[in-house]
Design an enzyme around this catalytic site. Sequence first.
Site, PDB file in Angstrom:
ATOM      1  N   ARG A   1     -21.706  -5.167  -6.373  1.00 38.60           N
ATOM      2  CA  ARG A   1     -22.892  -5.208  -7.226  1.00 38.60           C
ATOM      3  C   ARG A   1     -23.973  -4.368  -6.558  1.00 38.60           C
ATOM      4  NH1 ARG A   1     -19.804  -6.595 -10.665  1.00 38.60           N
ATOM      5  NH2 ARG A   1     -19.572  -8.711 -11.465  1.00 38.60           N
ATOM      6  N   GLU A   2     -24.411  -3.304  -7.229  1.00 35.58           N
ATOM      7  CA  GLU A   2     -25.507  -2.467  -6.745  1.00 35.58           C
ATOM      8  C   GLU A   2     -26.752  -2.830  -7.537  1.00 35.58           C
ATOM      9  OE1 GLU A   2     -24.189   1.525  -7.374  1.00 35.58           O
ATOM     10  OE2 GLU A   2     -22.823   1.485  -5.665  1.00 35.58           O
TER      11      GLU A   2
ATOM     12  N   GLU B   1     -54.609   6.721  -5.468  1.00 28.96           N
ATOM     13  CA  GLU B   1     -54.411   8.141  -5.198  1.00 28.96           C
ATOM     14  C   GLU B   1     -53.126   8.603  -5.893  1.00 28.96           C
ATOM     15  OE1 GLU B   1     -53.697  11.129  -1.430  1.00 28.96           O
ATOM     16  OE2 GLU B   1     -54.795   9.260  -1.111  1.00 28.96           O
TER      17      GLU B   1
END
Length: 196
Positions: free
Chosen positions: A44-45, A145
């Site tokens: 599982r990523e 920024e």
Amino acid sequence: MSDAPLSDDHLREDTLSSEPVYQGKFLQMRCDRVRLPDGREASREYVVHPGAVMVVAILPDGRLVMERQYRYPVRQTMIEFPAGKLDQGEGGLACAQRELLEETGYRAKRWAKAGIMHPVIGYATEVIEVWFADDLTLGERHLDEGEFLDVFAATQDELEAWMRDGQLTDAKTVVGMMWLLQWRAGRWPLDWQVVS
């Protein structure tokens, strides 16, 4: 089809190992090895995300505070409710107040947490808290920024038309609209709190 079972044990995947694949400035990618409910193993990523908030900010005339921001991954300018990620140790309300002020210049006296959403459950841990804000006063915004966005006001009818026509496709904003419609119809009450 039957009623939902009382337990989800027959669906659960157990983590066997977990490896960091990539560490960015605020996102991390992991690859886990899991045991499936039938005993087999799989990978599982997923992306580890710190969490975020989204603010449905309502002006005195009923219009909504919106943003237009270029989103690099999809290479287009998106229409969105104000939103942003949680800083480490920051609570949802504090983040919602900070993001609304930084991005739009608005402060709100009344806040209500509507709920949470999981925008990308297939590949990320991200949870977004949905907040409503009203009794707004305008001040000066303080963009981060490298942050560029337009702030504008839109009616509910305009937003609904943009969703229908495919101009508004941001998932969190679509969910915010669903909550707004349910609340304005009197079906989903909000527990408002005055914040000084």
